[in-house]
Design a protein around this motif. Structure first.
Motif, short mmCIF file in Angstrom:
data_model
loop_
_atom_site.label_atom_id
_atom_site.label_comp_id
_atom_site.label_asym_id
_atom_site.label_seq_id
_atom_site.Cartn_x
_atom_site.Cartn_y
_atom_site.Cartn_z
N PRO A 74 34.90 47.73 28.37
CA PRO A 74 36.33 47.72 28.68
C PRO A 74 36.68 46.56 29.62
N THR A 75 37.70 45.82 29.27
CA THR A 75 38.13 44.68 30.08
C THR A 75 39.37 45.05 30.89
N ALA A 76 39.70 44.20 31.84
CA ALA A 76 40.91 44.41 32.63
C ALA A 76 42.14 44.35 31.73
N ALA A 77 42.09 43.51 30.71
CA ALA A 77 43.21 43.38 29.78
C ALA A 77 43.47 44.69 29.05
N ALA B 298 43.96 49.77 39.65
CA ALA B 298 45.30 49.17 39.56
C ALA B 298 45.52 48.02 40.53
N PRO B 299 45.19 48.18 41.84
CA PRO B 299 45.42 47.05 42.77
C PRO B 299 44.62 45.81 42.39
N GLN B 300 43.43 46.00 41.85
CA GLN B 300 42.60 44.87 41.47
C GLN B 300 43.19 44.14 40.25
N ILE B 301 43.69 44.92 39.31
CA ILE B 301 44.29 44.31 38.12
C ILE B 301 45.59 43.59 38.48
N VAL C 129 35.27 43.47 37.74
CA VAL C 129 34.37 42.37 38.06
C VAL C 129 34.42 41.29 36.98
N THR C 130 33.96 40.10 37.34
CA THR C 130 33.88 39.02 36.37
C THR C 130 32.86 39.37 35.30
N ALA C 131 33.22 39.21 34.05
CA ALA C 131 32.32 39.56 32.95
C ALA C 131 31.07 38.68 32.99
N ASN C 132 29.96 39.28 32.63
CA ASN C 132 28.68 38.58 32.69
C ASN C 132 28.42 37.78 31.40
N PHE C 133 29.35 36.91 31.06
CA PHE C 133 29.20 36.04 29.90
C PHE C 133 29.60 34.63 30.31
N GLU C 134 29.01 33.65 29.68
CA GLU C 134 29.34 32.27 29.98
C GLU C 134 29.59 31.51 28.69
N GLY C 135 30.86 31.38 28.35
CA GLY C 135 31.22 30.67 27.13
C GLY C 135 31.67 29.26 27.41
N ASN C 136 32.49 28.71 26.52
CA ASN C 136 32.98 27.35 26.68
C ASN C 136 34.00 27.26 27.81
N TYR C 137 34.32 26.02 28.19
CA TYR C 137 35.33 25.79 29.22
C TYR C 137 36.70 25.61 28.59
N LEU D 209 44.76 40.28 40.03
CA LEU D 209 44.38 39.29 39.01
C LEU D 209 45.62 38.77 38.28
N GLU D 210 46.57 39.67 38.00
CA GLU D 210 47.82 39.26 37.34
C GLU D 210 48.57 38.26 38.22
N ALA D 211 48.59 38.54 39.52
CA ALA D 211 49.32 37.67 40.45
C ALA D 211 48.71 36.27 40.49
N LYS D 212 47.41 36.18 40.27
CA LYS D 212 46.74 34.88 40.30
C LYS D 212 46.80 34.18 38.93
N GLY D 213 47.34 34.88 37.93
CA GLY D 213 47.39 34.30 36.60
C GLY D 213 46.03 34.23 35.93
N ALA D 214 45.16 35.16 36.29
CA ALA D 214 43.80 35.15 35.75
C ALA D 214 43.80 35.52 34.27
N HIS D 215 42.76 35.10 33.59
CA HIS D 215 42.57 35.49 32.19
C HIS D 215 41.96 36.90 32.20
N MET D 216 42.76 37.90 31.87
CA MET D 216 42.36 39.29 32.05
C MET D 216 41.16 39.70 31.19
N HIS D 217 40.98 39.02 30.07
CA HIS D 217 39.84 39.34 29.21
C HIS D 217 38.51 38.88 29.81
N ASP D 218 38.58 38.05 30.87
CA ASP D 218 37.36 37.56 31.51
C ASP D 218 36.82 38.54 32.55
N PHE D 219 37.49 39.67 32.71
CA PHE D 219 37.09 40.64 33.73
C PHE D 219 36.84 42.01 33.10
N GLU D 220 35.79 42.67 33.55
CA GLU D 220 35.42 43.98 33.01
C GLU D 220 35.57 45.06 34.07
#
Length: 206
Positions: A68-71, A125-128, A149-157, A131-142
């Protein structure tokens, strides 16, 4: 390698000297009074194990290992302050309303497999929202327990310099599973084929 032979791997992986020594040891050891024969693994057992593995993969694809991701819970978090949710008589009813509000999306199946209680939602909820306030990519967090937390995957930039940290579509736990299954079956095969060939049977006449 010493004592190894690859001339007939389906027969034995040991050279003749080791085979003779193993046969002698087998005959001379009373094995605690249990005289074990040198029979091959029954074919039905081999087929049953193979069928079990294939069936397990087939019925779980592509569910195995999806995280499950933050998204996934972003819409739940954004529904918490809606009037009908706040008017609920208890947490159970509030959560039921949130779930009902967010049905009919491609995430329905994942949300069903990863349900939350209202207390769980309050903790993440506060953590999500942060992340929204920072404009983070929500799918990058689990979501792991009560932590996002930051997902333990390392893909392209990405063009913005951030790294894609999303579980690949082809890796739902199968990659690691195939690795360990291959390791297990190869180890068992090697162990069995290091024994004397099954054409030889101990006589147990000592």
């Amino acid at each position: 390698m010493s004592n190894w032979s690859f001339d007939s791997p389906l027969r034995t992986l040991s050279d003749e000297e080791k085979v003779r020594n193993d046969e002698k040891l087998w005959e001379n050891d009373n094995l605690g009074g249990v005289h074990e024969d040198n029979n091959p693994v029954p074919a039905p057992v081999v087929w049953l194990v193979g069928l079990t593995v294939i069936t397990a993969f087939a019925i779980t694809f592509p569910l195995w290992g999806q995280r499950p991701t933050a998204a996934l819970y972003e819409s739940y978090v954004n529904s918490m302050d809606k009037p009908e949710v706040l008017a609920a008589k208890d947490d159970k009813e509030a959560m039921a309303k949130i779930v009902e509000m967010n049905k009919g999306t491609p995430n329905d199946a994942l949300l069903e497999r990863h349900p939350l209680t209202m207390d769980d939602l309050r903790m993440i909820a506060p953590q999500i929202k942060a992340l929204e306030a920072k404009g983070a990519h929500m799918h990058d967090f689990e979501v792991v327990g009560d932590q996002v937390v930051t997902a333990n995957f390392e893909g392209n930039y990405r063009p913005d310099g951030t790294r894609i940290r999303q579980q690949p579509w082809w890796d739902k736990g199968y990659t690691i599973d195939i690795f360990y299954l291959s390791y297990f079956f190869l180890s068992v095969f090697t162990m069995i084929k290091r024994l004397p060939p099954t054409t030889w049977q101990p006589k147990h006449d000592h």
